[in-house]
Design a protein around this motif. Sequence first.
Motif, PDB file in Angstrom:
ATOM      1  N   SER A 114       0.805  -1.202  -0.019  1.00 24.98           N
ATOM      2  CA  SER A 114      -0.093  -0.014   0.025  1.00 24.98           C
ATOM      3  C   SER A 114       1.022   1.369   0.025  1.00 24.98           C
ATOM      4  O   SER A 114       1.634   1.296   0.615  1.00 24.98           O
ATOM      5  N   GLU A 115       0.588   2.081  -0.769  1.00 27.91           N
ATOM      6  CA  GLU A 115       1.411   3.510  -0.945  1.00 27.91           C
ATOM      7  C   GLU A 115       1.014   4.374   0.254  1.00 27.91           C
ATOM      8  O   GLU A 115       1.659   5.093   0.582  1.00 27.91           O
ATOM      9  N   THR A 116      -0.354   4.157   0.753  1.00 27.06           N
ATOM     10  CA  THR A 116      -0.847   5.084   1.841  1.00 27.06           C
ATOM     11  C   THR A 116      -0.460   4.515   3.105  1.00 27.06           C
ATOM     12  O   THR A 116      -0.791   3.163   3.243  1.00 27.06           O
ATOM     13  N   ALA A 117      -0.505   5.218   3.934  1.00 23.53           N
ATOM     14  CA  ALA A 117      -0.084   4.788   5.504  1.00 23.53           C
ATOM     15  C   ALA A 117      -1.615   4.546   5.890  1.00 23.53           C
ATOM     16  O   ALA A 117      -2.610   5.130   5.660  1.00 23.53           O
ATOM     17  N   ASP A 118      -1.543   3.872   7.080  1.00 27.99           N
ATOM     18  CA  ASP A 118      -3.012   3.717   7.488  1.00 27.99           C
ATOM     19  C   ASP A 118      -3.446   4.817   8.143  1.00 27.99           C
ATOM     20  O   ASP A 118      -2.769   5.596   8.925  1.00 27.99           O
ATOM     21  N   VAL A 119      -4.626   5.128   8.106  1.00 30.72           N
ATOM     22  CA  VAL A 119      -5.160   6.246   8.506  1.00 30.72           C
ATOM     23  C   VAL A 119      -6.238   6.070   9.619  1.00 30.72           C
ATOM     24  O   VAL A 119      -7.194   5.226   9.476  1.00 30.72           O
ATOM     25  N   LEU A 120      -5.981   6.755  10.550  1.00 31.06           N
ATOM     26  CA  LEU A 120      -6.732   6.144  11.679  1.00 31.06           C
ATOM     27  C   LEU A 120      -8.129   7.299  11.584  1.00 31.06           C
ATOM     28  O   LEU A 120      -8.134   8.310  11.426  1.00 31.06           O
ATOM     29  N   LEU A 121      -9.090   6.847  12.111  1.00 37.82           N
ATOM     30  CA  LEU A 121     -10.405   7.763  12.253  1.00 37.82           C
ATOM     31  C   LEU A 121     -10.461   8.371  13.494  1.00 37.82           C
ATOM     32  O   LEU A 121      -9.861   8.113  14.667  1.00 37.82           O
ATOM     33  N   THR A 122     -11.026   9.787  13.265  1.00 38.43           N
ATOM     34  CA  THR A 122     -11.108  10.458  14.568  1.00 38.43           C
ATOM     35  C   THR A 122     -12.432  10.051  15.428  1.00 38.43           C
ATOM     36  O   THR A 122     -13.132   9.256  14.947  1.00 38.43           O
ATOM     37  N   GLU A 123     -12.805  10.707  16.307  1.00 33.96           N
ATOM     38  CA  GLU A 123     -14.016  10.446  17.212  1.00 33.96           C
ATOM     39  C   GLU A 123     -15.325  10.584  16.528  1.00 33.96           C
ATOM     40  O   GLU A 123     -16.257   9.946  16.474  1.00 33.96           O
ATOM     41  N   LYS A 124     -15.235  11.638  15.408  1.00 28.67           N
ATOM     42  CA  LYS A 124     -16.378  11.976  14.684  1.00 28.67           C
ATOM     43  C   LYS A 124     -16.572  11.183  13.417  1.00 28.67           C
ATOM     44  O   LYS A 124     -17.832  11.046  13.043  1.00 28.67           O
ATOM     45  N   GLU A 125     -15.658  10.408  12.977  1.00 28.17           N
ATOM     46  CA  GLU A 125     -15.886   9.623  11.676  1.00 28.17           C
ATOM     47  C   GLU A 125     -16.077   8.046  12.156  1.00 28.17           C
ATOM     48  O   GLU A 125     -15.268   7.826  13.262  1.00 28.17           O
ATOM     49  N   THR A 126     -16.669   7.628  11.559  1.00 29.49           N
ATOM     50  CA  THR A 126     -17.316   5.724  11.768  1.00 29.49           C
ATOM     51  C   THR A 126     -17.212   5.488  10.577  1.00 29.49           C
ATOM     52  O   THR A 126     -17.390   5.940   9.185  1.00 29.49           O
ATOM     53  N   VAL A 127     -16.999   4.021  10.359  1.00 31.41           N
ATOM     54  CA  VAL A 127     -17.045   3.415   9.185  1.00 31.41           C
ATOM     55  C   VAL A 127     -18.277   2.411   9.329  1.00 31.41           C
ATOM     56  O   VAL A 127     -18.513   1.900  10.292  1.00 31.41           O
ATOM     57  N   LEU A 128     -18.996   2.519   8.248  1.00 32.53           N
ATOM     58  CA  LEU A 128     -20.165   1.426   8.320  1.00 32.53           C
ATOM     59  C   LEU A 128     -19.570   0.044   8.443  1.00 32.53           C
ATOM     60  O   LEU A 128     -18.513  -0.394   8.130  1.00 32.53           O
ATOM     61  N   ALA A 129     -20.434  -0.814   9.074  1.00 29.81           N
ATOM     62  CA  ALA A 129     -20.010  -2.250   9.383  1.00 29.81           C
ATOM     63  C   ALA A 129     -19.888  -3.229   7.946  1.00 29.81           C
ATOM     64  O   ALA A 129     -18.758  -3.857   7.957  1.00 29.81           O
ATOM     65  N   GLU A 130     -20.633  -2.707   7.062  1.00 29.18           N
ATOM     66  CA  GLU A 130     -20.167  -3.612   5.721  1.00 29.18           C
ATOM     67  C   GLU A 130     -19.251  -3.032   5.106  1.00 29.18           C
ATOM     68  O   GLU A 130     -18.498  -3.776   4.363  1.00 29.18           O
ATOM     69  N   TYR A 131     -18.484  -1.957   5.430  1.00 31.42           N
ATOM     70  CA  TYR A 131     -17.459  -1.347   4.707  1.00 31.42           C
ATOM     71  C   TYR A 131     -16.062  -1.439   5.575  1.00 31.42           C
ATOM     72  O   TYR A 131     -15.072  -1.207   5.357  1.00 31.42           O
ATOM     73  N   CYS A 132     -16.294  -2.120   6.805  1.00 35.00           N
ATOM     74  CA  CYS A 132     -15.174  -2.005   7.949  1.00 35.00           C
ATOM     75  C   CYS A 132     -13.981  -2.830   7.189  1.00 35.00           C
ATOM     76  O   CYS A 132     -12.698  -2.304   7.343  1.00 35.00           O
ATOM     77  N   GLU A 133     -14.445  -4.194   6.688  1.00 34.71           N
ATOM     78  CA  GLU A 133     -13.222  -4.816   6.215  1.00 34.71           C
ATOM     79  C   GLU A 133     -12.495  -4.182   5.067  1.00 34.71           C
ATOM     80  O   GLU A 133     -11.284  -4.348   5.014  1.00 34.71           O
ATOM     81  N   LEU A 134     -13.079  -3.590   4.527  1.00 37.38           N
ATOM     82  CA  LEU A 134     -12.797  -2.880   3.108  1.00 37.38           C
ATOM     83  C   LEU A 134     -11.824  -1.614   3.545  1.00 37.38           C
ATOM     84  O   LEU A 134     -10.519  -1.459   3.032  1.00 37.38           O
TER      85      LEU A 134
END
Length: 78
Positions: free
Chosen positions: A56-76
Amino acid sequence: MKKYTNIICMVAAVCLLGAAAFCGFRIYSHYAHESEQEEVFEKIAEVVKQAQTGESETADVLLTEKETVLAEYCELYL
């Protein structure tokens, strides 16, 4: 009578030249679009290849407290 034949021939020649120019433009447009799509496909293929190898060219991006990922897209996302 000869004058009318010349006029008809000139009009026909102009129409044929116009049709040839239009067809030439459409052919050029088609091949330009095809070339552009080929470049996009190569970029997508490269991304897929990197995803399969785990690179991966991009580093892992952590989510802030306000941002969330839908359960169906978590693995992606991960």
